[in-house]
Design a protein around this motif. Structure first.
Motif, PDB file in Angstrom:
ATOM      1  N   ARG A  80     -34.222 -38.745  11.292  1.00  0.00           N
ATOM      2  CA  ARG A  80     -33.881 -39.966  10.548  1.00  0.00           C
ATOM      3  C   ARG A  80     -32.913 -39.624   9.416  1.00  0.00           C
ATOM      4  O   ARG A  80     -32.658 -38.467   9.120  1.00  0.00           O
ATOM      5  CB  ARG A  80     -35.129 -40.673  10.022  1.00  0.00           C
ATOM      6  N   GLU A  81     -32.412 -40.650   8.752  1.00  0.00           N
ATOM      7  CA  GLU A  81     -31.429 -40.445   7.686  1.00  0.00           C
ATOM      8  C   GLU A  81     -32.051 -39.714   6.493  1.00  0.00           C
ATOM      9  O   GLU A  81     -33.276 -39.680   6.320  1.00  0.00           O
ATOM     10  CB  GLU A  81     -30.843 -41.793   7.250  1.00  0.00           C
ATOM     11  N   ILE A  82     -31.186 -39.142   5.658  1.00  0.00           N
ATOM     12  CA  ILE A  82     -31.635 -38.466   4.442  1.00  0.00           C
ATOM     13  C   ILE A  82     -32.337 -39.476   3.540  1.00  0.00           C
ATOM     14  O   ILE A  82     -31.858 -40.596   3.330  1.00  0.00           O
ATOM     15  CB  ILE A  82     -30.430 -37.855   3.689  1.00  0.00           C
ATOM     16  N   GLY A  83     -33.494 -39.084   3.008  1.00  0.00           N
ATOM     17  CA  GLY A  83     -34.247 -39.974   2.130  1.00  0.00           C
ATOM     18  C   GLY A  83     -33.600 -40.074   0.754  1.00  0.00           C
ATOM     19  O   GLY A  83     -33.445 -39.065   0.059  1.00  0.00           O
ATOM     20  N   LEU A  84     -33.214 -41.289   0.383  1.00  0.00           N
ATOM     21  CA  LEU A  84     -32.481 -41.484  -0.879  1.00  0.00           C
ATOM     22  C   LEU A  84     -33.289 -42.220  -1.943  1.00  0.00           C
ATOM     23  O   LEU A  84     -32.755 -42.576  -2.994  1.00  0.00           O
ATOM     24  CB  LEU A  84     -31.170 -42.233  -0.593  1.00  0.00           C
ATOM     25  N   ILE A 102     -24.459 -39.320 -11.615  1.00  0.00           N
ATOM     26  CA  ILE A 102     -24.305 -38.790 -10.253  1.00  0.00           C
ATOM     27  C   ILE A 102     -22.943 -39.130  -9.639  1.00  0.00           C
ATOM     28  O   ILE A 102     -22.713 -38.848  -8.458  1.00  0.00           O
ATOM     29  CB  ILE A 102     -25.426 -39.279  -9.317  1.00  0.00           C
ATOM     30  N   LYS A 103     -22.040 -39.692 -10.429  1.00  0.00           N
ATOM     31  CA  LYS A 103     -20.745 -40.089  -9.891  1.00  0.00           C
ATOM     32  C   LYS A 103     -19.980 -38.929  -9.281  1.00  0.00           C
ATOM     33  O   LYS A 103     -19.223 -39.096  -8.331  1.00  0.00           O
ATOM     34  CB  LYS A 103     -19.886 -40.747 -10.983  1.00  0.00           C
ATOM     35  N   THR A 110     -28.294 -35.713  -4.738  1.00  0.00           N
ATOM     36  CA  THR A 110     -28.224 -35.931  -6.187  1.00  0.00           C
ATOM     37  C   THR A 110     -29.296 -35.175  -6.950  1.00  0.00           C
ATOM     38  O   THR A 110     -29.145 -34.915  -8.142  1.00  0.00           O
ATOM     39  CB  THR A 110     -28.389 -37.428  -6.509  1.00  0.00           C
ATOM     40  N   GLY A 111     -30.419 -34.873  -6.289  1.00  0.00           N
ATOM     41  CA  GLY A 111     -31.532 -34.238  -6.985  1.00  0.00           C
ATOM     42  C   GLY A 111     -32.378 -35.197  -7.785  1.00  0.00           C
ATOM     43  O   GLY A 111     -33.308 -34.769  -8.495  1.00  0.00           O
ATOM     44  N   LEU A 112     -32.101 -36.499  -7.683  1.00  0.00           N
ATOM     45  CA  LEU A 112     -32.905 -37.490  -8.404  1.00  0.00           C
ATOM     46  C   LEU A 112     -34.337 -37.490  -7.887  1.00  0.00           C
ATOM     47  O   LEU A 112     -34.589 -37.262  -6.703  1.00  0.00           O
ATOM     48  CB  LEU A 112     -32.307 -38.890  -8.231  1.00  0.00           C
TER      49      LEU A 112
END
Length: 211
Positions: A80-84, A102-103, A110-112
């Protein structure tokens, strides 16, 4: 093994410029047409297995491929897609207003808090590759996934665990197909990346907005 990495067709979120991650969105009308053309592209190709991300937009796309083969689609949550996390369901403008720090980074890494970490992504890529090589050495596989995961998986195939230290150059458009052959040693040979010639036959423009 011959591996076809396939991105899903355009979703309603792609159409609206919304970042999806693991959030569920169906295919748009354009995405359904793209999936149909993709299925026709694969009608003349030999396949032994069809795997799909368990997210709806990928599964719908995989079903369009299976319509031309006597194969069931096998759902696989590992592709599945990367968890954001907190970024999912928002436009880029909304994300950058809320998280201006994060721009200058990739939205995928991002490491968020709440997002999938580089270590977790790496372990997923490692697991997927190990499972494919152990179970499908002599098979031809279609794997329907997502732009973010596919672009990172391609990097992992080339650079292993250091994939995140190298510029990621790939743009994977909707229903873009990448063909990789694995020789006896397990090393990959890249035949092509992001082939969307099937869309040109249907007079459709590929959508390259990721995630």
């Amino acid at each position: 093994m011959i591996l076809y990495l396939i991105r899903h067709g355009q979703s309603v979120a792609n159409e609206s410029g919304i970042i999806q991650g693991c959030k569920e969105f169906p295919l748009s009308q354009a995405g359904q047409k793209q999936a149909k053309l993709l299925g026709e592209f694969f009608a003349s190709k030999s396949l032994d297995y069809i795997y799909s991300s368990d997210l709806k937009r990928a599964f719908e796309t995989a079903n369009a491929v299976s319509n031309h083969h006597p194969l069931d689609v096998i759902g696989w949550d590992k592709i599945r897609e990367i968890g954001l996390g907190p970024l999912e369901g928002k436009t880029r403008q909304e994300i950058f207003l809320e998280y201006p720090e994060i721009k200058e980074t990739s939205i995928l890494t991002t490491g968020l808090a709440g997002t999938e970490t580089v270590r977790e992504i790496t372990e997923r890529c490692q697991y997927v590759l190990e499972q494919l090589l152990s179970g499908h050495k002599r098979h031809q596989i279609a794997l329907v996934s997502h732009g973010g995961f596919i672009s990172i998986f391609l990097m992992y195939l080339m650079f292993g665990e250091t994939w995140n230290d190298v510029h990621r150059p790939f743009i994977i458009g909707n229903t873009g197909v990448s063909k990789i052959e694995f020789i006896e040693t397990g090393k990959p040979i890249f035949h092509y990346i992001n082939n969307d010639s099937h869309l040109l036959l249907g007079d459709m423009q590929s959508e390259s907005v990721l995630y």
